[in-house]
Design a protein around this motif. Structure first.
Motif, PDB file in Angstrom:
ATOM      1  N   GLY A  72       0.792  -1.210   0.000  1.00  0.00           N
ATOM      2  CA  GLY A  72       0.000   0.000   0.000  1.00  0.00           C
ATOM      3  C   GLY A  72       0.830   1.269   0.000  1.00  0.00           C
ATOM      4  N   ILE A  73       0.228   2.317  -0.536  1.00  0.00           N
ATOM      5  CA  ILE A  73       0.799   3.661  -0.498  1.00  0.00           C
ATOM      6  C   ILE A  73      -0.161   4.532   0.292  1.00  0.00           C
ATOM      7  CG2 ILE A  73       1.573   5.643  -1.832  1.00  0.00           C
ATOM      8  CD1 ILE A  73       1.978   3.754  -4.214  1.00  0.00           C
ATOM      9  N   THR A  74       0.307   5.084   1.407  1.00  0.00           N
ATOM     10  CA  THR A  74      -0.489   6.006   2.213  1.00  0.00           C
ATOM     11  C   THR A  74      -0.164   7.422   1.766  1.00  0.00           C
ATOM     12  OG1 THR A  74      -0.443   4.493   4.104  1.00  0.00           O
ATOM     13  CG2 THR A  74      -1.010   6.793   4.548  1.00  0.00           C
ATOM     14  N   PHE A  75      -1.136   8.120   1.237  1.00  0.00           N
ATOM     15  CA  PHE A  75      -0.897   9.467   0.707  1.00  0.00           C
ATOM     16  C   PHE A  75      -1.059  10.513   1.811  1.00  0.00           C
ATOM     17  CE2 PHE A  75      -1.851   6.915  -2.982  1.00  0.00           C
ATOM     18  CZ  PHE A  75      -0.913   7.361  -3.908  1.00  0.00           C
ATOM     19  N   SER A  76      -0.307  11.580   1.705  1.00  0.00           N
ATOM     20  CA  SER A  76      -0.295  12.614   2.742  1.00  0.00           C
ATOM     21  C   SER A  76      -1.613  13.382   2.748  1.00  0.00           C
ATOM     22  CB  SER A  76       0.868  13.574   2.511  1.00  0.00           C
ATOM     23  OG  SER A  76       0.782  14.164   1.224  1.00  0.00           O
ATOM     24  N   PRO A  77      -2.012  13.912   3.911  1.00  0.00           N
ATOM     25  CA  PRO A  77      -3.248  14.703   3.980  1.00  0.00           C
ATOM     26  C   PRO A  77      -3.175  15.892   3.028  1.00  0.00           C
ATOM     27  CG  PRO A  77      -2.487  14.152   6.177  1.00  0.00           C
ATOM     28  CD  PRO A  77      -1.387  13.747   5.235  1.00  0.00           C
ATOM     29  N   ASP A 135      -3.280  19.881  -2.202  1.00  0.00           N
ATOM     30  CA  ASP A 135      -3.750  21.210  -1.816  1.00  0.00           C
ATOM     31  C   ASP A 135      -2.733  21.830  -0.865  1.00  0.00           C
ATOM     32  OD1 ASP A 135      -5.029  23.453  -0.695  1.00  0.00           O
ATOM     33  OD2 ASP A 135      -7.005  22.556  -1.019  1.00  0.00           O
ATOM     34  N   PRO A 136      -2.035  22.896  -1.273  1.00  0.00           N
ATOM     35  CA  PRO A 136      -1.013  23.497  -0.406  1.00  0.00           C
ATOM     36  C   PRO A 136      -1.583  24.139   0.848  1.00  0.00           C
ATOM     37  CG  PRO A 136      -1.381  24.874  -2.338  1.00  0.00           C
ATOM     38  CD  PRO A 136      -2.155  23.612  -2.561  1.00  0.00           C
ATOM     39  N   VAL A 137      -2.859  24.551   0.802  1.00  0.00           N
ATOM     40  CA  VAL A 137      -3.475  25.166   1.975  1.00  0.00           C
ATOM     41  C   VAL A 137      -3.580  24.157   3.110  1.00  0.00           C
ATOM     42  CG1 VAL A 137      -5.605  26.163   2.886  1.00  0.00           C
ATOM     43  CG2 VAL A 137      -4.711  26.931   0.692  1.00  0.00           C
ATOM     44  N   VAL A 138      -4.008  22.946   2.787  1.00  0.00           N
ATOM     45  CA  VAL A 138      -4.123  21.899   3.804  1.00  0.00           C
ATOM     46  C   VAL A 138      -2.772  21.636   4.444  1.00  0.00           C
ATOM     47  CG1 VAL A 138      -4.640  19.457   4.194  1.00  0.00           C
ATOM     48  CG2 VAL A 138      -6.146  20.831   2.748  1.00  0.00           C
ATOM     49  N   ALA A 139      -1.746  21.521   3.624  1.00  0.00           N
ATOM     50  CA  ALA A 139      -0.412  21.251   4.154  1.00  0.00           C
ATOM     51  C   ALA A 139       0.063  22.387   5.067  1.00  0.00           C
ATOM     52  CB  ALA A 139       0.568  21.058   3.001  1.00  0.00           C
ATOM     53  N   ARG A 140      -0.177  23.622   4.671  1.00  0.00           N
ATOM     54  CA  ARG A 140       0.274  24.753   5.494  1.00  0.00           C
ATOM     55  C   ARG A 140      -0.475  24.808   6.819  1.00  0.00           C
ATOM     56  NH1 ARG A 140       0.381  27.790   0.539  1.00  0.00           N
ATOM     57  NH2 ARG A 140      -1.566  28.847   1.086  1.00  0.00           N
ATOM     58  N   PHE A 158     -10.336  21.685   3.246  1.00  0.00           N
ATOM     59  CA  PHE A 158     -10.058  20.432   3.954  1.00  0.00           C
ATOM     60  C   PHE A 158     -11.034  19.345   3.534  1.00  0.00           C
ATOM     61  CE2 PHE A 158      -6.974  22.394   6.619  1.00  0.00           C
ATOM     62  CZ  PHE A 158      -6.302  21.364   7.275  1.00  0.00           C
ATOM     63  N   LEU A 159     -12.306  19.662   3.485  1.00  0.00           N
ATOM     64  CA  LEU A 159     -13.301  18.656   3.135  1.00  0.00           C
ATOM     65  C   LEU A 159     -13.099  18.147   1.703  1.00  0.00           C
ATOM     66  CD1 LEU A 159     -16.489  20.201   4.765  1.00  0.00           C
ATOM     67  CD2 LEU A 159     -15.401  18.043   5.398  1.00  0.00           C
ATOM     68  N   ARG A 160     -12.757  19.045   0.802  1.00  0.00           N
ATOM     69  CA  ARG A 160     -12.564  18.626  -0.588  1.00  0.00           C
ATOM     70  C   ARG A 160     -11.290  17.788  -0.755  1.00  0.00           C
ATOM     71  NH1 ARG A 160     -12.737  23.330  -2.991  1.00  0.00           N
ATOM     72  NH2 ARG A 160     -10.497  23.641  -3.139  1.00  0.00           N
ATOM     73  N   ALA A 161     -10.223  18.153  -0.034  1.00  0.00           N
ATOM     74  CA  ALA A 161      -8.926  17.503  -0.236  1.00  0.00           C
ATOM     75  C   ALA A 161      -8.673  16.319   0.682  1.00  0.00           C
ATOM     76  CB  ALA A 161      -7.795  18.528  -0.053  1.00  0.00           C
ATOM     77  N   THR A 162      -9.462  16.177   1.766  1.00  0.00           N
ATOM     78  CA  THR A 162      -9.225  15.083   2.716  1.00  0.00           C
ATOM     79  C   THR A 162     -10.474  14.285   3.053  1.00  0.00           C
ATOM     80  OG1 THR A 162      -9.661  16.322   4.767  1.00  0.00           O
ATOM     81  CG2 THR A 162      -7.450  16.517   3.808  1.00  0.00           C
ATOM     82  N   GLY A 163     -11.643  14.855   2.830  1.00  0.00           N
ATOM     83  CA  GLY A 163     -12.884  14.203   3.232  1.00  0.00           C
ATOM     84  C   GLY A 163     -13.230  14.416   4.688  1.00  0.00           C
ATOM     85  N   LEU A 164     -12.349  15.087   5.437  1.00  0.00           N
ATOM     86  CA  LEU A 164     -12.535  15.307   6.870  1.00  0.00           C
ATOM     87  C   LEU A 164     -12.369  16.785   7.192  1.00  0.00           C
ATOM     88  CD1 LEU A 164     -10.280  12.389   8.187  1.00  0.00           C
ATOM     89  CD2 LEU A 164     -12.782  12.372   8.022  1.00  0.00           C
ATOM     90  N   THR A 165     -12.891  17.195   8.348  1.00  0.00           N
ATOM     91  CA  THR A 165     -12.660  18.560   8.808  1.00  0.00           C
ATOM     92  C   THR A 165     -11.264  18.669   9.426  1.00  0.00           C
ATOM     93  OG1 THR A 165     -13.515  18.161  11.038  1.00  0.00           O
ATOM     94  CG2 THR A 165     -15.115  18.803   9.350  1.00  0.00           C
ATOM     95  N   ARG A 166     -10.787  19.892   9.546  1.00  0.00           N
ATOM     96  CA  ARG A 166      -9.475  20.100  10.164  1.00  0.00           C
ATOM     97  C   ARG A 166      -9.474  19.598  11.603  1.00  0.00           C
ATOM     98  NH1 ARG A 166      -7.197  26.174  10.837  1.00  0.00           N
ATOM     99  NH2 ARG A 166      -9.250  26.353  11.773  1.00  0.00           N
ATOM    100  N   ASP A 167     -10.561  19.819  12.344  1.00  0.00           N
ATOM    101  CA  ASP A 167     -10.617  19.379  13.735  1.00  0.00           C
ATOM    102  C   ASP A 167     -10.623  17.858  13.842  1.00  0.00           C
ATOM    103  OD1 ASP A 167     -10.935  20.077  16.606  1.00  0.00           O
ATOM    104  OD2 ASP A 167     -12.846  19.032  16.381  1.00  0.00           O
ATOM    105  N   ALA A 168     -11.312  17.194  12.918  1.00  0.00           N
ATOM    106  CA  ALA A 168     -11.326  15.731  12.937  1.00  0.00           C
ATOM    107  C   ALA A 168      -9.923  15.179  12.712  1.00  0.00           C
ATOM    108  CB  ALA A 168     -12.278  15.199  11.871  1.00  0.00           C
ATOM    109  N   ILE A 169      -9.179  15.757  11.782  1.00  0.00           N
ATOM    110  CA  ILE A 169      -7.807  15.317  11.534  1.00  0.00           C
ATOM    111  C   ILE A 169      -6.950  15.540  12.759  1.00  0.00           C
ATOM    112  CG2 ILE A 169      -5.724  15.798  10.188  1.00  0.00           C
ATOM    113  CD1 ILE A 169      -7.538  16.345   7.797  1.00  0.00           C
TER     114      ILE A 169
END
Length: 233
Positions: A72-77, A135-140, A158-169
């Motif tokens: 498997g490959i785990t991709f970064s948030p 998404d560079p915003v998520v990473a920053r 966050f929702l578009r790029a991860t499927g989760l909210t920032r608080d959930a992550i």
């Protein structure tokens, strides 16, 4: 009973971790919460399969094919495949068609199956073909940096790029970090203080929801079922 796992971090900004495993006399594991998604290939009884495994917002039991080999490959948030929206992937998976030992079908083209050693090269090709983006915003934001964007805009990204909210992550990552510290022998009060939990019951609730184990169970050298991959980010 074992789920033997080997993993390594990645130098690619698109990949968080690369892993491979083999199941022996085990038919179930405890899949702990994860803010990331995986591209997974496995072989069982001569049949090769592949799937995009979405983020896991909570811990839950998961079946494991016996005597199977996985890669498997785990991709970064923040890394995503825009043509595969996270709707339906959170706590779920999407099967990939046309899989053989050498190739699989992805977005209208045939691709060579990657392996443990060339995952970064594979991801680079996906990026060049416009299949994978980050998404560079998520990473920053996850690094604690300012974006000068509204909270609503950040949440939408966050929702578009991860499927989760920032608080959930944040909560998932904190619970995973707590589990690692507890496995390493850190005392519960020290974990509470170090990671900013309100108190011990707050930590216990987080472990129950996101890890599926108590602090005592995490220290058990012979658990009743293996955990999914738990690692330091």
């Amino acid at each position: 009973m074992a789920l033997d796992v080997e993993s390594r971090p990645s130098g690619s900004p698109y990949i968080e971790r690369v892993w491979r495993s083999r199941s022996t006399d085990v038919d179930q594991m405890l899949s702990i919460a994860a803010a990331t998604w995986d591209l997974v290939f496995w072989e069982h009884r001569g049949r090769v399969s592949a799937a995009i495994q979405g983020p896991e917002p909570w811990a839950r039991p998961a079946p494991v094919p016996e005597e199977a080999a996985f890669f498997g490959i785990t991709f970064s948030p923040g890394t995503s495949m825009p043509h595969v929206p996270f709707t339906g992937l959170v706590a779920g998976a999407a099967e990939i068609p046309g899989v053989t030992r050498r190739s699989f079908w992805l977005k209208g083209s045939t691709w060579c199956v990657p392996d443990y050693g060339n995952a970064e090269e594979f991801a680079g090709r996906l990026v060049r073909e416009g299949i994978l983006e980050r998404d560079p915003v998520v990473a920053r934001v996850l690094r604690g940096e300012s974006t000068q964007l509204s909270a609503r805009t950040v949440q939408r990204r966050f929702l578009r790029a991860t499927g989760l909210t920032r608080d959930a992550i944040r909560q998932i990552d904190r619970a995973r970090h707590a589990a690692i510290l507890l496995q390493e022998g850190m005392a519960v009060p020290d974990v509470v203080h170090r990671l900013g939990f309100f108190d011990q019951p707050h930590l216990a609730r987080a472990l129950s929801r996101y890890i599926g184990r108590t602090a005592t169970q995490l220290r058990d050298p012979d658990p009743p079922e293996p955990l999914s991959l738990l690692y330091k980010t």
